[in-house]
Design a protein around this motif. Structure first.
Motif, PDB file in Angstrom:
ATOM      1  N   PHE A  35       0.632  -1.087  -0.150  1.00 44.90           N
ATOM      2  CA  PHE A  35      -0.144   0.244  -0.237  1.00 44.90           C
ATOM      3  C   PHE A  35       0.993   1.288   0.145  1.00 44.90           C
ATOM      4  O   PHE A  35       2.042   0.862   0.368  1.00 44.90           O
ATOM      5  CB  PHE A  35      -0.294  -0.102   1.701  1.00 44.90           C
ATOM      6  CG  PHE A  35      -1.951  -0.785   1.205  1.00 44.90           C
ATOM      7  CD1 PHE A  35      -3.009  -1.172   0.771  1.00 44.90           C
ATOM      8  CD2 PHE A  35      -1.764  -2.373   1.879  1.00 44.90           C
ATOM      9  CE1 PHE A  35      -4.066  -2.069   0.846  1.00 44.90           C
ATOM     10  CE2 PHE A  35      -2.466  -2.906   2.294  1.00 44.90           C
ATOM     11  CZ  PHE A  35      -3.824  -2.695   1.899  1.00 44.90           C
ATOM     12  N   VAL A  36       0.483   2.183  -0.220  1.00 42.75           N
ATOM     13  CA  VAL A  36       0.768   3.539   0.142  1.00 42.75           C
ATOM     14  C   VAL A  36       0.054   4.635   0.931  1.00 42.75           C
ATOM     15  O   VAL A  36      -0.829   4.474   0.807  1.00 42.75           O
ATOM     16  CB  VAL A  36       1.190   4.611  -1.582  1.00 42.75           C
ATOM     17  CG1 VAL A  36       2.188   3.365  -2.240  1.00 42.75           C
ATOM     18  CG2 VAL A  36      -0.601   4.829  -2.156  1.00 42.75           C
ATOM     19  N   PRO A  37       0.631   5.274   1.518  1.00 50.57           N
ATOM     20  CA  PRO A  37       0.160   6.155   2.958  1.00 50.57           C
ATOM     21  C   PRO A  37      -0.981   7.147   1.962  1.00 50.57           C
ATOM     22  O   PRO A  37      -0.573   7.349   1.187  1.00 50.57           O
ATOM     23  CB  PRO A  37       0.914   6.342   3.589  1.00 50.57           C
ATOM     24  CG  PRO A  37       2.961   6.638   2.621  1.00 50.57           C
ATOM     25  CD  PRO A  37       2.061   5.173   1.867  1.00 50.57           C
ATOM     26  N   PRO A  38      -1.677   7.823   2.760  1.00 49.59           N
ATOM     27  CA  PRO A  38      -1.903   7.010   3.893  1.00 49.59           C
ATOM     28  C   PRO A  38      -2.940   5.603   3.935  1.00 49.59           C
ATOM     29  O   PRO A  38      -4.047   5.720   2.816  1.00 49.59           O
ATOM     30  CB  PRO A  38      -2.738   8.565   5.095  1.00 49.59           C
ATOM     31  CG  PRO A  38      -3.101   8.929   3.259  1.00 49.59           C
ATOM     32  CD  PRO A  38      -2.999   9.083   2.137  1.00 49.59           C
ATOM     33  N   VAL A  39      -3.582   5.750   5.142  1.00 55.28           N
ATOM     34  CA  VAL A  39      -4.349   4.435   5.252  1.00 55.28           C
ATOM     35  C   VAL A  39      -4.878   3.855   6.436  1.00 55.28           C
ATOM     36  O   VAL A  39      -4.666   4.484   7.360  1.00 55.28           O
ATOM     37  CB  VAL A  39      -3.625   2.753   4.434  1.00 55.28           C
ATOM     38  CG1 VAL A  39      -3.090   3.315   3.563  1.00 55.28           C
ATOM     39  CG2 VAL A  39      -2.537   2.571   5.734  1.00 55.28           C
ATOM     40  N   THR A  40      -6.003   3.225   6.212  1.00 53.18           N
ATOM     41  CA  THR A  40      -6.274   3.251   8.220  1.00 53.18           C
ATOM     42  C   THR A  40      -6.624   1.708   8.153  1.00 53.18           C
ATOM     43  O   THR A  40      -6.692   0.513   6.618  1.00 53.18           O
ATOM     44  CB  THR A  40      -7.757   3.448   7.563  1.00 53.18           C
ATOM     45  OG1 THR A  40      -9.073   2.409   6.334  1.00 53.18           O
ATOM     46  CG2 THR A  40      -8.328   4.899   7.619  1.00 53.18           C
ATOM     47  N   VAL A  41      -7.321   1.137   8.742  1.00 48.36           N
ATOM     48  CA  VAL A  41      -7.503  -1.120   9.116  1.00 48.36           C
ATOM     49  C   VAL A  41      -8.608  -1.006   7.890  1.00 48.36           C
ATOM     50  O   VAL A  41      -8.365  -1.895   8.006  1.00 48.36           O
ATOM     51  CB  VAL A  41      -8.027  -0.825  10.690  1.00 48.36           C
ATOM     52  CG1 VAL A  41      -8.922  -1.658  10.568  1.00 48.36           C
ATOM     53  CG2 VAL A  41      -7.329   0.083  11.603  1.00 48.36           C
ATOM     54  N   ASP A  42      -9.081  -0.379   7.636  1.00 50.14           N
ATOM     55  CA  ASP A  42     -10.567  -0.756   7.108  1.00 50.14           C
ATOM     56  C   ASP A  42      -9.672  -0.735   5.505  1.00 50.14           C
ATOM     57  O   ASP A  42     -10.415  -1.966   4.586  1.00 50.14           O
ATOM     58  CB  ASP A  42     -11.590   0.768   6.644  1.00 50.14           C
ATOM     59  CG  ASP A  42     -12.110   0.267   7.955  1.00 50.14           C
ATOM     60  OD1 ASP A  42     -12.762  -0.754   8.572  1.00 50.14           O
ATOM     61  OD2 ASP A  42     -13.252   1.746   8.413  1.00 50.14           O
ATOM     62  N   ASP A  43      -9.203   0.136   5.333  1.00 48.20           N
ATOM     63  CA  ASP A  43      -8.087  -0.265   3.870  1.00 48.20           C
ATOM     64  C   ASP A  43      -7.764  -1.493   3.705  1.00 48.20           C
ATOM     65  O   ASP A  43      -7.526  -2.150   2.919  1.00 48.20           O
ATOM     66  CB  ASP A  43      -6.766   1.147   3.184  1.00 48.20           C
ATOM     67  CG  ASP A  43      -7.600   2.214   2.905  1.00 48.20           C
ATOM     68  OD1 ASP A  43      -9.113   2.485   2.406  1.00 48.20           O
ATOM     69  OD2 ASP A  43      -6.970   3.449   3.962  1.00 48.20           O
ATOM     70  N   ILE A  44      -6.651  -1.750   5.206  1.00 45.68           N
ATOM     71  CA  ILE A  44      -5.490  -2.981   4.847  1.00 45.68           C
ATOM     72  C   ILE A  44      -6.925  -4.031   4.390  1.00 45.68           C
ATOM     73  O   ILE A  44      -6.345  -5.147   4.447  1.00 45.68           O
ATOM     74  CB  ILE A  44      -5.014  -2.964   6.410  1.00 45.68           C
ATOM     75  CG1 ILE A  44      -4.110  -1.945   6.126  1.00 45.68           C
ATOM     76  CG2 ILE A  44      -4.274  -4.244   6.186  1.00 45.68           C
ATOM     77  CD1 ILE A  44      -2.944  -1.638   5.221  1.00 45.68           C
ATOM     78  N   ARG A  45      -8.093  -4.186   5.641  1.00 43.82           N
ATOM     79  CA  ARG A  45      -8.374  -4.911   5.542  1.00 43.82           C
ATOM     80  C   ARG A  45      -9.152  -6.587   4.698  1.00 43.82           C
ATOM     81  O   ARG A  45      -8.687  -6.893   4.986  1.00 43.82           O
ATOM     82  CB  ARG A  45      -9.638  -4.784   7.072  1.00 43.82           C
ATOM     83  CG  ARG A  45     -10.874  -6.141   7.044  1.00 43.82           C
ATOM     84  CD  ARG A  45     -12.579  -5.664   7.915  1.00 43.82           C
ATOM     85  NE  ARG A  45     -12.082  -4.131   8.605  1.00 43.82           N
ATOM     86  CZ  ARG A  45     -11.658  -4.224   9.583  1.00 43.82           C
ATOM     87  NH1 ARG A  45     -11.209  -4.917  10.204  1.00 43.82           N
ATOM     88  NH2 ARG A  45     -11.592  -3.247  10.684  1.00 43.82           N
ATOM     89  N   PRO A  46      -9.574  -5.784   3.483  1.00 42.07           N
ATOM     90  CA  PRO A  46      -9.526  -6.606   1.906  1.00 42.07           C
ATOM     91  C   PRO A  46      -8.492  -7.740   2.468  1.00 42.07           C
ATOM     92  O   PRO A  46      -8.971  -8.844   1.871  1.00 42.07           O
ATOM     93  CB  PRO A  46      -9.785  -6.305   0.516  1.00 42.07           C
ATOM     94  CG  PRO A  46     -10.456  -4.377   1.711  1.00 42.07           C
ATOM     95  CD  PRO A  46      -9.457  -4.153   3.038  1.00 42.07           C
ATOM     96  N   GLU A  47      -7.421  -6.871   2.314  1.00 44.79           N
ATOM     97  CA  GLU A  47      -5.801  -8.140   2.411  1.00 44.79           C
ATOM     98  C   GLU A  47      -5.680  -9.329   3.247  1.00 44.79           C
ATOM     99  O   GLU A  47      -5.481 -10.085   2.905  1.00 44.79           O
ATOM    100  CB  GLU A  47      -4.855  -6.797   1.968  1.00 44.79           C
ATOM    101  CG  GLU A  47      -3.612  -7.409   1.665  1.00 44.79           C
ATOM    102  CD  GLU A  47      -3.417  -8.135   0.231  1.00 44.79           C
ATOM    103  OE1 GLU A  47      -2.300  -9.062  -0.561  1.00 44.79           O
ATOM    104  OE2 GLU A  47      -3.986  -7.224  -0.637  1.00 44.79           O
ATOM    105  N   TRP A  48      -6.222  -8.586   4.829  1.00 45.69           N
ATOM    106  CA  TRP A  48      -6.093  -9.343   5.022  1.00 45.69           C
ATOM    107  C   TRP A  48      -6.963 -10.738   5.600  1.00 45.69           C
ATOM    108  O   TRP A  48      -6.873 -11.838   5.428  1.00 45.69           O
ATOM    109  CB  TRP A  48      -6.361  -8.950   7.076  1.00 45.69           C
ATOM    110  CG  TRP A  48      -6.584  -9.711   8.216  1.00 45.69           C
ATOM    111  CD1 TRP A  48      -7.522  -9.930   9.033  1.00 45.69           C
ATOM    112  CD2 TRP A  48      -5.281 -10.527   8.507  1.00 45.69           C
ATOM    113  NE1 TRP A  48      -7.941 -10.535   9.428  1.00 45.69           N
ATOM    114  CE2 TRP A  48      -6.419 -10.945   9.718  1.00 45.69           C
ATOM    115  CE3 TRP A  48      -4.269 -10.484   8.504  1.00 45.69           C
ATOM    116  CZ2 TRP A  48      -5.861 -11.871  10.423  1.00 45.69           C
ATOM    117  CZ3 TRP A  48      -4.027 -11.717   9.019  1.00 45.69           C
ATOM    118  CH2 TRP A  48      -4.540 -12.105  10.432  1.00 45.69           C
TER     119      TRP A  48
END
Length: 174
Positions: A35-48
């Motif tokens: 990813f590139v900043p800025p991100v939130t937990v919600d941006d990361i969640r689909p990858e998780w």
């Protein structure tokens, strides 16, 4: 202090939240982990969630480093290669140490723990990873024994007009 590493930890809400927070904090501190900043937990969640699918199918294993308070401080995903002619090596993905722990040697501990874990996988002869050019992290991986085996120019588009090399690195295990 050192980290305590666990391969294949139980995936519970605390681990989920710890990994999501770690990933978010690493990206927002400039880490090149998809990813590139800025991100939130919600941006990361689909990858998780995608990684959870891989974990449940046995294609990927999770290595977590816990700090002295028991918080998630580092992670790496070890993924089997799905190509039938390349099953003798694995991928190392999303290698992260929380920014508050950087400079303590935890990155080297994580890389050593990932190597130790890979050595327990039957038939695995090498670890392969890729990293984003322009970050200097390739020098870190080289200092951990990885050899650069190739570069693809302009393969990673961080932003319009900001293309980076995709650097491929390999660590033989014999």
């Amino acid at each position: 202090m050192t980290l305590t590493f666990k391969l294949d930890p139980v995936i519970d809400p605390a681990l989920r939240d710890g990994v999501l927070t770690l990933w978010t904090d690493v990206v927002n501190a400039g880490g090149a982990v998809g990813f590139v900043p800025p991100v939130t937990v919600d941006d990361i969640r689909p990858e998780w969630l995608g990684r959870l699918t891989e974990l449940s199918e046995g294609r990927t294993r999770l290595l977590v480093g816990y700090d002295e308070q028991g918080a998630v401080a580092a992670t790496a995903f070890l993924t089997r290669n799905g190509h039938r002619l390349m099953k003798h090596w694995i991928w190392l993905y999303v290698v992260m140490v929380h920014p508050r722990h950087q400079g303590k040697g935890y990155g080297r501990e994580l890389m050593a723990a990932a190597e130790d874990a890979a050595r327990t996988f039957e038939g695995i002869e090498a670890i392969r990873l890729t990293c984003r050019g322009g970050t200097g992290v390739d020098r870190f991986y080289a200092s951990c024994g990885y050899k650069e085996v190739g570069r693809v120019p302009d393969a990673i588009r961080v932003a319009p007009g900001d293309d980076r090399e995709d650097i491929m690195m390999l660590l033989p295990l014999h």
